[in-house]
Design an enzyme around this catalytic site. Structure first.
Site, PDB file in Angstrom:
ATOM      1  N   GLY A 125       0.818  -1.203   0.000  1.00 42.14           N
ATOM      2  CA  GLY A 125       0.000   0.000   0.000  1.00 42.14           C
ATOM      3  C   GLY A 125       0.852   1.253   0.000  1.00 42.14           C
ATOM      4  CB  SER A 126       0.039   4.695   0.996  1.00 40.59           C
ATOM      5  OG  SER A 126      -1.023   4.855   0.069  1.00 40.59           O
TER       6      SER A 126
END
Length: 479
Positions: A217-218
């Protein structure tokens, strides 16, 4: 006649030399491997006749041998599920974890112990097993495991590193298993225990902290941002943002989180530090898809350790994290925000944070601190080893500034006032699932930060929900 005898003699001599060479090779170079082979039936019978040394952390025995009859021992494990990713198991079939990595030292057949106990060796006595001291902080390990179990996640993991040395302080995973159950000398009971564990869909025998891959993810935006710094950007450089971004050749646009509508990420251009703090998907997707592009991000990922199976104890290696090489901007854009084909272990993401904290130098993670003879004398210390340089000192300072902004005013601002000084949140969508891989990576404590932490919990919700677990780990480490 003489020629025939000569030829026969030469052939016999060659065969004799070849035979002796093979015997020498097997006994001199393969004897230990053959002895330790799982196909060696005698090994399986003899292995429990040795009083193996203990595995120790902070002066506390995590694994030790207990005599069960006149000539046999079995292994015992303290808080088995808590420390299973560290100790591994020692069963009638095989071994794992530090039981595997330090097998010869623990059972007394390591050459370093033969030197330490030369008198016993010369008298033909069996050399007692040595002690393996791990780098694990037992208080933090217990705190991490309790927090992961309490999160309600289907799978979860946490790693904490000493950024300066690469020492693994926490290696926690859930669901876990109890090594006591599989380390019984009863073959049928051991087989049944392994079968029960292998039948479980979440595979508790597989360590989630280092042995399993998840979309980061981020949190991967830390790597993408580092590639941008390498390409000449600074935290104050204006970068592309906006509500959506469609990479060249892409059929679908990448959007920012719905919660950011009307926020900083909606603006056409904002400073890189704000894009990082607010986790603007469009900014970092553009970086992966166009500038600085796939090659630059992939090169930076490799500098942090992506693409390599990290050996953190002898013959104990992690799964290889990966950022895909591609000439398709759409695929690269998605991977640059930690989705698509980008995958990482929590160990790898902790290494990213540790490099940021350690002035850009990636230290090789290690799980063993020292090897000691039965009498307590140190036989071997494990020295810190440098793996690579991922950032210049200036770039590392800039990354620390941006990660601190995440906590101060960004997506992790709920952690202000905790022991977490800087970090990055990440929420990875899992195709077809009702849950997300919720990530937080960060460093602390706030005064003189020295610990790098990565936490992943798999459950509905967002990455920030893993943040308090990271704070609990840092609290435990800082005491």
């Amino acid at each position: 006649m003489d020629r025939t005898l000569t030829r026969t003699w030469v052939i016999t001599l060659v065969m004799f030399v070849a035979l002796m060479a093979n015997v020498t090779y097997v006994q001199g170079f393969q004897s230990e491997d053959l002895r330790d082979s799982s196909l060696n039936a005698r090994r399986l019978d003899d292995r429990f006749k040795r009083d193996r040394g203990p595995i120790v952390a902070d002066g506390e025995r995590l694994a030790w041998s207990e005599r069960i009859d006149d000539e046999r021992y079995r292994r015992r494990y303290r808080d088995g599920p808590v420390f299973a990713p560290v100790t591994g198991y020692f069963s009638v079939f095989a071994e794992s974890g530090l039981e595997k990595a330090a097998n010869r030292f623990l059972d007394g057949t390591d050459g370093r112990l033969a030197t330490a106990d030369l008198i016993d060796k010369s008298l033909g006595k069996r050399v007692p097993g040595g002690t393996v001291e791990t780098t694990i902080d037992v208080r933090a390990q217990r705190a991490a495991y309790a927090a992961l179990r309490g999160s309600g996640a289907r799978r979860a993991a946490a790693v904490a590193l000493d950024a300066d040395t690469g020492a693994i302080l926490v290696l926690a995973s859930t669901p876990s298993y109890d090594p006591n159950a599989v380390s019984t000398l009863d073959r049928e009971a051991a087989q049944a225990a392994f079968e029960r564990l292998n039948d479980q869909p979440l595979n508790p025998l597989l360590d989630k902290a280092a042995g399993e891959l998840f979309p980061p993810g981020s949190t991967f935006k830390a790597v993408t941002a580092a590639a941008a710094l390498e390409a000449g950007a600074t935290p104050d450089t204006g970068v592309r943002a906006g509500r959506s971004y469609r990479a060249p050749g892409a059929g679908q646009a990448i959007n920012n989180d719905a919660g950011d509508i009307g926020g900083a990420c909606d603006r056409p251009r904002i400073p890189l530090i704000e894009a990082f703090a607010q986790s603007c998907n469009t900014t970092f997707a553009y970086m992966g898809g166009e500038e600085p592009g796939n090659g630059a991000v992939r090169e930076k990922a490799a500098a942090f350790g992506f693409g390599e199976r990290i050996e953190y104890a002898d013959r104990v290696v992690s799964a290889a994290s990966d950022f895909p090489g591609t000439d398709q901007p759409a695929f690269s854009a998605l991977a640059a925000i930690g989705q698509g084909d980008a995958v990482a272990t929590p160990l790898q993401m902790a290494m990213v944070v540790a490099a940021v904290l350690n002035d850009g130098v990636v230290m090789r993670p290690h799980l063993v601190d020292a090897y000691r003879a039965p009498g307590g004398r140190t036989v071997d210390d494990v020295s810190p080893r440098r793996l690579s340089r991922a950032l210049s000192s200036e770039q590392a300072a800039q990354m620390r500034e941006m990660m601190e902004a995440v906590v101060e005013r960004g997506t992790a601002r709920s952690l202000r006032g905790t022991s977490v000084l800087g970090g990055k949140t990440g929420t990875a969508d899992v195709d077809g699932a009702a849950y997300n891989d919720r990530w937080f990576i960060g460093f602390g404590p706030r005064e003189d930060p020295e610990f790098a932490v990565a936490v992943m919990t798999e459950a509905p919700g967002y990455g920030i929900e893993s943040g308090p677990i990271a704070a609990r780990i840092i609290d435990a480490l800082a005491r």
